[in-house]
Structures are given as structure tokens and as C-alpha cells.
Design a protein around this motif. Structure first.
Motif, PDB file in Angstrom:
ATOM      1  N   SER A  86       0.833  -1.201   0.000  1.00  0.00           N
ATOM      2  CA  SER A  86       0.000   0.000   0.000  1.00  0.00           C
ATOM      3  C   SER A  86       0.870   1.254   0.000  1.00  0.00           C
ATOM      4  CB  SER A  86      -0.918  -0.005   1.225  1.00  0.00           C
ATOM      5  OG  SER A  86      -1.733  -1.154   1.199  1.00  0.00           O
ATOM      6  N   MET A 105      -6.636  -0.300  -4.619  1.00  0.00           N
ATOM      7  CA  MET A 105      -6.379   1.103  -4.271  1.00  0.00           C
ATOM      8  C   MET A 105      -7.628   1.974  -4.347  1.00  0.00           C
ATOM      9  SD  MET A 105      -3.397   3.515  -5.642  1.00  0.00           S
ATOM     10  CE  MET A 105      -2.876   4.911  -4.638  1.00  0.00           C
ATOM     11  N   TYR A 173      -1.751  -6.535   5.099  1.00  0.00           N
ATOM     12  CA  TYR A 173      -2.795  -7.005   6.014  1.00  0.00           C
ATOM     13  C   TYR A 173      -2.569  -8.410   6.588  1.00  0.00           C
ATOM     14  CZ  TYR A 173      -4.684  -2.770   4.183  1.00  0.00           C
ATOM     15  OH  TYR A 173      -4.817  -1.459   3.832  1.00  0.00           O
TER      16      TYR A 173
HETATM   17  N1  GLU Z   1      -8.381   0.450  -0.369  1.00  0.00           N
HETATM   18  C1  GLU Z   1      -7.594   0.967   0.706  1.00  0.00           C
HETATM   19  C2  GLU Z   1      -6.419   1.771   0.224  1.00  0.00           C
HETATM   20  O1  GLU Z   1      -6.298   2.000  -0.922  1.00  0.00           O
HETATM   21  C3  GLU Z   1      -7.126  -0.136   1.643  1.00  0.00           C
HETATM   22  C4  GLU Z   1      -6.514  -1.321   0.964  1.00  0.00           C
HETATM   23  C5  GLU Z   1      -5.053  -1.130   0.633  1.00  0.00           C
HETATM   24  O2  GLU Z   1      -4.279  -0.711   1.512  1.00  0.00           O
HETATM   25  O3  GLU Z   1      -4.689  -1.401  -0.493  1.00  0.00           O
HETATM   26  O4  GLU Z   1      -5.607   2.248   0.949  1.00  0.00           O
END
Ligand code: GLU
Length: 274
Positions: A86, A105, A173
Motif C-alpha cells: 500500500s 487502491m 494485512y
Molecule cells: N483500499 C484501501 C487503500 O487504498 C485499503 C486497501 C489497501 O491498503 O490497499 O488504501
């Protein structure tokens, strides 16, 4: 002498305008990808069913990956998948190490200042995994230790929703879930679809649950370099066509349909935004 002066002026002109022109030159990833014959995508490699290593083929597969294959097919090029986290996905794109991000994302205005996003191709919301029966409402998480991933919207949202909680940020995660299994945190938080994937694969899943406590909406976009207009248009056109032909729904059903361990309902359609 006159020639020297002209050269000096030219040098100064290049110094002043040349660099600015270079910096302002928008990327043309569409042309570059066609030329090199390969689309390099930054993807997750440990988040089923979005991007994870298939036990049999040892290849990275998933919902995000199928969108990349469809885009590459339309372009007539090969696919190269590079695992990102991330936190690393935006720098990897900006540094030119990948052409596109397809890595769970969320698109939001803050990120859209730095990169461009496709239309929304997946929709979910942020929830928690907890020990069964411990959490009924967001209040039950106050003052608790909560695990999530660095550089995610999950990290930002949970800090806002639960200012009294201690947020522990991991690279991704699965590590946060390991901390929950070891009793180091009392909850893991991120998008429901990711949590469902983690739980489905957990050997001791009967001990855990995803309470119906949601703290945000998370629309996913494919990330591209800022101002990369031809490529953004191409990707948007492709995913709109995939919606129209039913291919996008088919990909959803393949990874989230009733015969999968994740089983989510498709509550969205890919539509032209703005
Ligand atoms: N969708 C969220 C984000 O873009 C959480 C999942 C992730 O970390 O990829 O940050």
C-alpha cells in the motif's frame, strides 16, 4: 564572439525552459507500452481474491490481475506483474517502475492530486476482523489496539473514527492478521472485501468474525501517472466496454460469486465518471 553570445543565450534558454518543458511533458504510457510490448502492473501478491500467488501455478492471480490481463489483451501486449505494498505503490508508479497500479487502491481527492485514476472498477467499505462476539458497535473498539497497513486509507480512516485506539501499521494485512491471531492487536481493519479474503483462508477462522461495523466507503481505481491522458482514456474505454460486454461482471462472479469462499454481492457497475 557573436556566435558565443548566441550559444550562451541558447544554453540559458534550455536551462530555463528546457527543464521546465521536460518536467511538464506528460507521460505517454500508451505509446510506450505498445512500443515495449509489455504492460507492467503493480499488484498485491498476498490479498486473495484481488492479487495472490496461486498454489498450483505459482502465478499471481485475482480480480485486479484479470483487469490487467484484459487491458493488455486489448493493447496486444504481454503482462508483467510487480508486487507492491500500500505504501510503495504510488512511488513505484511515479518513479516509472510500473505503468499502472491495480492493487486494491481507493481513489480519493488527496491521492488524485498526485496520480490519475480510472473509473471505479470495484466498490467496498472499511470494516474490522475481531474475535467472535467481542464487537457490536464502533464504541467497543475504543482504546483498543488495531492493526492495519502503512500508507492505506484504512490507516487514516481508523485514526479518525477511533482517536483513542492505538493503531499498529504493518506492511500488509496478512501481517496485521497474524498480530490478531497472536493477541497483539484486538482487531484488524481494512476494506471488507480484503478482510473476507483473509478470513476465508485462515485455518482458525471459526474464532473470528467481521462485525457489521463500517467506517467508510472505498471505491477502487486503477492508478496511472498524473496527466497521462491517452493511457487514462484507453483504460477507461476498455473497462467501460468490459462492463457493457458483461466481462467485468464475469470477472466479479469468478472471484466473488456464490461458488467462491468470499461471496460478495456486486453492488456497483462501472460507469463513466465526471
Ligand atoms: N483500499 C484501501 C487503500 O487504498 C485499503 C486497501 C489497501 O491498503 O490497499 O488504501
Amino acid at each position: 564572439m557573436k556566435r558565443l553570445a548566441t550559444l550562451a543565450v541558447a544554453a540559458v534558454t534550455v536551462a530555463i525552459f528546457g527543464k521546465a518543458a521536460l518536467a511538464a511533458a506528460p507521460a505517454d504510457t500508451l505509446a510506450e507500452v505498445k512500443k515495449k510490448g509489455v504492460l507492467v502492473a503493480g499488484v498485491k501478491d498476498s490479498l486473495p481474491p484481488f492479487g495472490y500467488v496461486d498454489e498450483k501455478s505459482r502465478e499471481i492471480v485475482g480480480y485486479d490481475i484479470d483487469f490487467i490481463h484484459a487491458i493488455a489483451k486489448k493493447l496486444g501486449v504481454k503482462v508483467e506483474l510487480k508486487p507492491v505494498t500500500s505504501a510503495s505503490r504510488m512511488p513505484q508508479l511515479q518513479e516509472g517502475n510500473i505503468d499502472i497500479i491495480a492493487a486494491t487502491m481507493t481513489k480519493n481527492p488527496e491521492r488524485a492530486k498526485q496520480i490519475d485514476f480510472s473509473h471505479t472498477y470495484f466498490f467496498t467499505g472499511q470494516k474490522f476482523i475481531t474475535k467472535k462476539g467481542t464487537v457490536k458497535s464502533v464504541k467497543d473498539l475504543e482504546g483498543k489496539k488495531i492493526g492495519t497497513a502503512k500508507g492505506s486509507t484504512s490507516e487514516q480512516n481508523v485514526k479518525k473514527a477511533l482517536p483513542t485506539a492505538t493503531v499498529l501499521s504493518f506492511d500488509d494485512y496478512p501481517q496485521a492478521f497474524l498480530a490478531l491471531q497472536q493477541g497483539k492487536v484486538q482487531a484488524v481493519t481494512t476494506d471488507e472485501a480484503i478482510l473476507a479474503g483473509i478470513l476465508a483462508k485462515a485455518p482458525n477462522k471459526a474464532q473470528f468474525e467481521i462485525p457489521s461495523v463500517q467506517i467508510s466507503d472505498e471505491p477502487y481505481g486503477l492508478g496511472m501517472r498524473k496527466g497521462d491522458k491517452h493511457f487514462v482514456d484507453f483504460v477507461n474505454k476498455t473497462i467501460l466496454e468490459m462492463e457493457k460486454s458483461g466481462e467485468a461482471k464475469k470477472i466479479f462472479e469468478k472471484w466473488f460469486g456464490p461458488s467462491t469462499p468470499f461471496h460478495l454481492k456486486r453492488t456497483f457497475k462501472i460507469t463513466a465518471e465526471k
